[in-house]
Design a protein around this motif. Structure first.
Motif, PDB file in Angstrom:
ATOM      1  N   ARG A 237       0.841  -1.210   0.000  1.00  0.00           N
ATOM      2  CA  ARG A 237       0.000   0.000   0.000  1.00  0.00           C
ATOM      3  C   ARG A 237       0.874   1.258   0.000  1.00  0.00           C
ATOM      4  O   ARG A 237       0.596   2.218  -0.714  1.00  0.00           O
ATOM      5  CB  ARG A 237      -0.925  -0.026   1.214  1.00  0.00           C
ATOM      6  N   TYR A 238       1.931   1.229   0.800  1.00  0.00           N
ATOM      7  CA  TYR A 238       2.847   2.364   0.846  1.00  0.00           C
ATOM      8  C   TYR A 238       3.557   2.530  -0.509  1.00  0.00           C
ATOM      9  O   TYR A 238       3.712   3.658  -1.007  1.00  0.00           O
ATOM     10  CB  TYR A 238       3.897   2.171   1.938  1.00  0.00           C
ATOM     11  N   PHE A 239       3.989   1.409  -1.081  1.00  0.00           N
ATOM     12  CA  PHE A 239       4.666   1.461  -2.382  1.00  0.00           C
ATOM     13  C   PHE A 239       3.755   2.046  -3.459  1.00  0.00           C
ATOM     14  O   PHE A 239       4.160   2.916  -4.243  1.00  0.00           O
ATOM     15  CB  PHE A 239       5.133   0.057  -2.799  1.00  0.00           C
ATOM     16  N   VAL A 240       2.503   1.578  -3.517  1.00  0.00           N
ATOM     17  CA  VAL A 240       1.561   2.037  -4.545  1.00  0.00           C
ATOM     18  C   VAL A 240       1.305   3.533  -4.416  1.00  0.00           C
ATOM     19  O   VAL A 240       1.305   4.261  -5.412  1.00  0.00           O
ATOM     20  CB  VAL A 240       0.234   1.250  -4.466  1.00  0.00           C
ATOM     21  N   ARG A 241       1.107   4.007  -3.185  1.00  0.00           N
ATOM     22  CA  ARG A 241       0.830   5.435  -3.004  1.00  0.00           C
ATOM     23  C   ARG A 241       2.033   6.269  -3.422  1.00  0.00           C
ATOM     24  O   ARG A 241       1.890   7.319  -4.064  1.00  0.00           O
ATOM     25  CB  ARG A 241       0.467   5.725  -1.545  1.00  0.00           C
TER      26      ARG A 241
END
Length: 301
Positions: free
Chosen positions: A7-11
Motif C-alpha cells: 500500500r505504501y509502495f503504490v501510493r
C-alpha cells in the motif's frame, strides 16, 4: 511481503512524492521510506530512483505497480465481500460525481445516511475525465455522471434517466417564455459557459462543431453554483443539462431545438468487478428518489 508495504509502495508510485504520499497515508515520511526500503530488501531490487530533486520508478518499480494494485484491490474486495456475506452494512463507500449531476444527489445522500449510519460516504466532485480515471484506478466504487461522449473499454454504463441539454436563463429573461430555442436564436445573446471538461460543455461543443454558428462567450467557469448565480443576476445565457437546476429557483431551462443532444444520466462501474452491498443499496435509493422520478416523468411527458 506485507499488504501495508504494498500500500505504501503504490501510493508513493502514484504520487512520485514521498512527502505527499506519507501525508495521504497519515504516516511520517521516515516510516514510509523505511517500509519501502524493507520491501526493496526483501525483493532484492531497487524500486525507486531518488535524488534531491525528484523521485522516479525504476523498471522493476513499473513492473511491480500493476501487480501491487491488483493485490490491494483483491484484499479490499475480500474484506467487503465478507462484510456483505454477514449483511453488515459498514465500511466506506466512495462515489464519484460530476458537477452537473450533483443537484439530484442530496436527497439520496440524506436517505442513505439515515438508513445505514455505519457506512462512511466519501463523495468526490470532479470532471468526467478525472472521475473515469479514478474509477479505473479503483479509487471510487462507481461514478454518477451523464453518458460520456467517448468510449471507455473498461467501464460499463447503466442508464438511470434520459435528460436534455438546455439553455438556462433567469426566470424573467426574454427566452424564458419559449418552449424550445434554436442555435440560431442563441446567437443574439451573450453566454456564460461551463468550462471545458464539464459534461454539458463537452456535449454542447460536440453539437456546435457540426454547425456554423458564432456565439458571444463573455465568461467560462467550471463552478456550476457560481455560474447559476451569474445567470440569475444578468441577461447571460448558459448551457447545462436541465437536471443541473433541480430544486433551483430563479432560473428556467429551455430545451435546445436540435437533434442528438440527449444527456443520459448513468451509473458507471468497472466491468466484471465486485459490487459492494452498500453501493447497490445507494444506487437503488437513487433510482427511487423523487429527483430521478421527476426526470423520468419529464422525459415521458
Amino acid at each position: 511481503m506485507e499488504l501495508r508495504q504494498l500500500r505504501y509502495f503504490v501510493r508513493a508510485a502514484e504520487t512520485l512524492n514521498f512527502s505527499e504520499a506519507a501525508q495521504s497515508l497519515c504516516i511520517t515520511q521516515s516510516t514510509l521510506s523505511q517500509q519501502i526500503r524493507q520491501l526493496e530488501t526483501e525483493l532484492d531490487i531497487q524500486l525507486f530512483q531518488r535524488n534531491s530533486h525528484e523521485v522516479t520508478l525504476t523498471e522493476a518499480g513499473h513492473e511491480l505497480l500493476p501487480y501491487a494494485q491488483e493485490t490491494l484491490y483483491s484484499a479490499d474486495t475480500c474484506k467487503e465481500h465478507i462484510r456483505d456475506l454477514q449483511q453488515l452494512l459498514t465500511g466506506t463507500l466512495n462515489i464519484g460525481v460530476t458537477y452537473s449531476f450533483s443537484p439530484i444527489l442530496t436527497e439520496t445522500v440524506l436517505a442513505f445516511m439515515k438508513l445505514y449510519p455505519k457506512v462512511k460516504l466519501n463523495i468526490f466532485y470532479k470532471t468526467m475525465t478525472e472521475l473515469m480515471q479514478m474509477l479505473m484506478r479503483r479509487e471510487v466504487d462507481f461514478v454518477l455522471a451523464f453518458k460520456p461522449t467517448r468510449r471507455y473499454e473498461q467501464i460499463e454504463s447503466h442508464i438511470l434517466f434520459d435528460n436534455h441539454l438546455s439553455a438556462i436563463v433567469r426566470s424573467d429573461h426574454a427566452l424564458a417564455r419559449q418552449q424550445k430555442v434554436t442555435l440560431g436564436e442563441l446567437e443574439k445573446y451573450e453566454f456564460a459557459l461551463p468550462g471545458k471538461g464539464l459534461q454539458a460543455r463537452n456535449t454542447f461543443d460536440h453539437v456546435f462543431s457540426k454547425r456554423d454558428y458564432q456565439f458571444k462567450v463573455r465568461i467560462e467557469l467550471n463552478e456550476v453554483n457560481i455560474l447559476l448565480k451569474l445567470i440569475k443576476q444578468s441577461n447571460l445565457v448558459t448551457i447545462l443539462s436541465d437536471a443541473t437546476i433541480h430544486d433551483e429557483t430563479g432560473v428556467k431551462a429551455i430545451p435546445l431545438d436540435i437533434k442528438d443532444y440527449e444527456m443520459e444520466g448513468c451509473v458507471h462501474t468497472l466491468k466484471n468487478s465486485y459490487r459492494k452491498h452498500s453501493a447497490l443499496k445507494f444506487i437503488q435509493l437513487l433510482g427511487e428518489s423523487n429527483a430521478i422520478r421527476q426526470r423520468i416523468h419529464n422525459w415521458l411527458r
